[in-house]
Scaffold this motif. Sequence first.
Motif, PDB file in Angstrom:
ATOM      1  N   ILE A 364      30.812 -74.299 -50.187  1.00  0.00           N
ATOM      2  CA  ILE A 364      29.882 -73.394 -49.512  1.00  0.00           C
ATOM      3  C   ILE A 364      30.261 -73.194 -48.043  1.00  0.00           C
ATOM      4  O   ILE A 364      31.146 -73.865 -47.513  1.00  0.00           O
ATOM      5  CB  ILE A 364      28.435 -73.937 -49.568  1.00  0.00           C
ATOM      6  CG1 ILE A 364      28.308 -75.174 -48.653  1.00  0.00           C
ATOM      7  CG2 ILE A 364      28.003 -74.251 -50.982  1.00  0.00           C
ATOM      8  CD1 ILE A 364      26.905 -75.531 -48.267  1.00  0.00           C
ATOM      9  N   SER A 365      29.534 -72.284 -47.424  1.00  0.00           N
ATOM     10  CA  SER A 365      29.494 -72.176 -45.961  1.00  0.00           C
ATOM     11  C   SER A 365      28.034 -72.038 -45.580  1.00  0.00           C
ATOM     12  O   SER A 365      27.416 -71.000 -45.826  1.00  0.00           O
ATOM     13  CB  SER A 365      30.282 -70.960 -45.459  1.00  0.00           C
ATOM     14  OG  SER A 365      29.990 -70.743 -44.086  1.00  0.00           O
ATOM     15  N   ALA A 366      27.474 -73.106 -45.019  1.00  0.00           N
ATOM     16  CA  ALA A 366      26.064 -73.070 -44.609  1.00  0.00           C
ATOM     17  C   ALA A 366      25.862 -72.066 -43.473  1.00  0.00           C
ATOM     18  O   ALA A 366      24.827 -71.405 -43.385  1.00  0.00           O
ATOM     19  CB  ALA A 366      25.615 -74.463 -44.167  1.00  0.00           C
ATOM     20  N   LYS A 367      26.872 -71.956 -42.618  1.00  0.00           N
ATOM     21  CA  LYS A 367      26.772 -71.049 -41.468  1.00  0.00           C
ATOM     22  C   LYS A 367      26.770 -69.589 -41.914  1.00  0.00           C
ATOM     23  O   LYS A 367      25.998 -68.769 -41.400  1.00  0.00           O
ATOM     24  CB  LYS A 367      27.947 -71.299 -40.516  1.00  0.00           C
ATOM     25  CG  LYS A 367      27.884 -70.501 -39.225  1.00  0.00           C
ATOM     26  CD  LYS A 367      29.057 -70.859 -38.315  1.00  0.00           C
ATOM     27  CE  LYS A 367      29.010 -70.063 -37.017  1.00  0.00           C
ATOM     28  NZ  LYS A 367      30.154 -70.412 -36.131  1.00  0.00           N
ATOM     29  N   ILE A 370      27.464 -68.666 -47.694  1.00  0.00           N
ATOM     30  CA  ILE A 370      28.323 -68.431 -48.857  1.00  0.00           C
ATOM     31  C   ILE A 370      28.054 -69.475 -49.944  1.00  0.00           C
ATOM     32  O   ILE A 370      28.021 -70.680 -49.674  1.00  0.00           O
ATOM     33  CB  ILE A 370      29.810 -68.477 -48.439  1.00  0.00           C
ATOM     34  CG1 ILE A 370      30.100 -67.418 -47.374  1.00  0.00           C
ATOM     35  CG2 ILE A 370      30.719 -68.267 -49.651  1.00  0.00           C
ATOM     36  CD1 ILE A 370      31.489 -67.529 -46.758  1.00  0.00           C
ATOM     37  N   ASN A 371      27.857 -69.009 -51.172  1.00  0.00           N
ATOM     38  CA  ASN A 371      27.645 -69.862 -52.367  1.00  0.00           C
ATOM     39  C   ASN A 371      26.393 -70.734 -52.286  1.00  0.00           C
ATOM     40  O   ASN A 371      26.311 -71.764 -52.977  1.00  0.00           O
ATOM     41  CB  ASN A 371      28.869 -70.748 -52.627  1.00  0.00           C
ATOM     42  CG  ASN A 371      30.085 -69.967 -53.092  1.00  0.00           C
ATOM     43  OD1 ASN A 371      29.951 -68.821 -53.511  1.00  0.00           O
ATOM     44  ND2 ASN A 371      31.252 -70.570 -52.998  1.00  0.00           N
ATOM     45  N   ILE A 372      25.435 -70.354 -51.483  1.00  0.00           N
ATOM     46  CA  ILE A 372      24.201 -71.146 -51.369  1.00  0.00           C
ATOM     47  C   ILE A 372      23.400 -71.079 -52.663  1.00  0.00           C
ATOM     48  O   ILE A 372      22.774 -72.063 -53.059  1.00  0.00           O
ATOM     49  CB  ILE A 372      23.354 -70.661 -50.176  1.00  0.00           C
ATOM     50  CG1 ILE A 372      24.136 -70.825 -48.867  1.00  0.00           C
ATOM     51  CG2 ILE A 372      22.042 -71.446 -50.099  1.00  0.00           C
ATOM     52  CD1 ILE A 372      24.610 -72.227 -48.580  1.00  0.00           C
ATOM     53  N   ASP A 373      23.434 -69.924 -53.353  1.00  0.00           N
ATOM     54  CA  ASP A 373      22.713 -69.817 -54.628  1.00  0.00           C
ATOM     55  C   ASP A 373      23.263 -70.808 -55.653  1.00  0.00           C
ATOM     56  O   ASP A 373      22.507 -71.416 -56.414  1.00  0.00           O
ATOM     57  CB  ASP A 373      22.825 -68.386 -55.177  1.00  0.00           C
ATOM     58  CG  ASP A 373      22.116 -67.375 -54.301  1.00  0.00           C
ATOM     59  OD1 ASP A 373      21.206 -67.798 -53.560  1.00  0.00           O
ATOM     60  OD2 ASP A 373      22.470 -66.186 -54.347  1.00  0.00           O
TER      61      ASP A 373
END
Length: 409
Positions: A364-367, A370-373
Amino acid sequence: MKDLIIDKEISERAVLVGVITPAQNEAKANEYLDELAFLADTAGAVTEKRFLQKLPYPDSRTFVGKGKLAEIKQYVEDNGIGMAIFDDDLTSKQVANIERELQIKILDRTSLILDIFAKRAQTANAKAQVELAQYQYLLPRLTRMWTHLERQRGGIGMRGPGETQIETDRRIILDKISRLKAELKDIDRQKSLQRKNRGKLTRVALVGYTNVGKSTLMNLLSKSDVFAENKLFATLDTTVRKVIIDNLPFLLTDTVGFIRKLPTHLVESFKSTLDEVRDADLLLHVVDISHPNFEEQIEVVNRTLADVCDGAEKPMIMVFNKIDAFTYTPKDEDDLTERTRENVSLDELKETWMNRMGSDAVFISAKKGINIDELKQKIYEKAKEIHLTRFPYNDFLFQKYDSEDFSDQ
């Protein structure tokens, strides 16, 4: 007056000192100094120069050899440096000898970390834990605080009072350590009661190396405003938030980050904070995959977790964060040298040992969000399993939701 105020705000200028040994090659020593520089920056110091010396082992008197110490002294005097920070713990004898030679403030890695912790501590719990760690660090180093008596050997009775003063200070510090331990036990009991009052909700804890993005991820998942900063140990106090993914509520905890060479007594003093990790049902191990040595950071965290959790293994999801910051340099076809970590792409990394983790890993990229789902889906599935072991009669509530999209959560 304005100039005076500006002068007071000027950060302290420092040099960093490390050693290259058979157990720590040059690349590793430089990496540790990179981290030490980040620690110094977090504490408010400005690193002016680094000094490295190759030795079989650190010198027992001055950590580095006489020649290197003379070189450091010359640089310090020529450039008005006020502080030297050493990458390993120094004994009281080493600090006294180095101070006598350089005539500036001397810190080691532990004292620097303690200074940052003292600066970051906000709650009574964190302040008490930091104070306890400081006294435990200070206790074996008391003798260097009384070296001024060595210059008074001719004075009648000087040796006795000096020795008595050290013993008095030691007794005072031991009393304070006992008081702080008792105070932390009370806080521990209160926190234990708080955890019991949360009921049987599933507990999920964010763990990982310091500055990997745990607090940023916490804010993203819980829609809260936990303090997050590109500094080491931005979070000291444990933060707990109730999070609901689809129809499933759980408690999400942000914890203090780990670091290499973290003193044992510092881990011990933060026991009540780390109890949140010990009591967690599911761990989200956040990793900064853009860091060139993220695998070593994983090992550091795993070792600390083994100590904190007394060897007990817990369900875990590896959250490889900062994929937006991941960079690599492809090798030329005619370059026959062995590939390094810098030459491996993210897709290639995913096909290594990470591929065997299956559903226990997410990138992911929390910032950037990205891909949080995908991460939410994995948390939901794991937390649901834990929830149903406690409330099996709730199974029918999940059936109609399992196929729903998480993109709006």
